[in-house]
Design an enzyme around this catalytic site. Sequence first.
Site, short mmCIF file in Angstrom:
data_model
loop_
_atom_site.label_atom_id
_atom_site.label_comp_id
_atom_site.label_asym_id
_atom_site.label_seq_id
_atom_site.Cartn_x
_atom_site.Cartn_y
_atom_site.Cartn_z
CB CYS A 94 6.70 15.41 5.92
SG CYS A 94 7.74 13.96 5.75
CG HIS B 168 1.14 -7.68 -1.84
ND1 HIS B 168 2.20 -7.98 -2.65
CD2 HIS B 168 0.02 -8.02 -2.55
CE1 HIS B 168 1.77 -8.47 -3.80
NE2 HIS B 168 0.43 -8.49 -3.75
#
Length: 144
Positions: A65, A98
């Site tokens: 977007c 991570h």
Amino acid sequence: MTISIGNDHAGVEYKFAILNHLESKGYKVINYGTDTLGSVDYPDFVHPVANDVENKKADFGIIVCGSGNGANMTANKHQGIRSALCWTKEIVTLARQHNNANILSIPARFTALQQVIEMVDTFLETAFEGGRHQARIDKIPTSC
């Protein structure tokens, strides 16, 4: 590998470039995004992507977007979704290593197209490191 993709009117050009790139590399792509520049509501195109990833119909999701924020917020309402708003491939790498991000949220108005293609490749090619990171991820769905 199956990738689910969704976008609003700000992400049409990027969606088509990503879709073509992924298909040229042999990925199966499920396209929920709008194909026109007429104003639409991003949640209508993001929820189906999050549902696909959440229900294992797709391995990963990509949402686009204008700022990436609205799409990212919408996707992260789903349990089991870890959508990461990224604007560099370095952030993408860390989001995968991570945080085990399973949806990449792209801010179309703040990234260049070639940069986005590199981000998508990085997202799909980077493995989650597990270990100490898994314990942190396990705490995400816990209610406060």
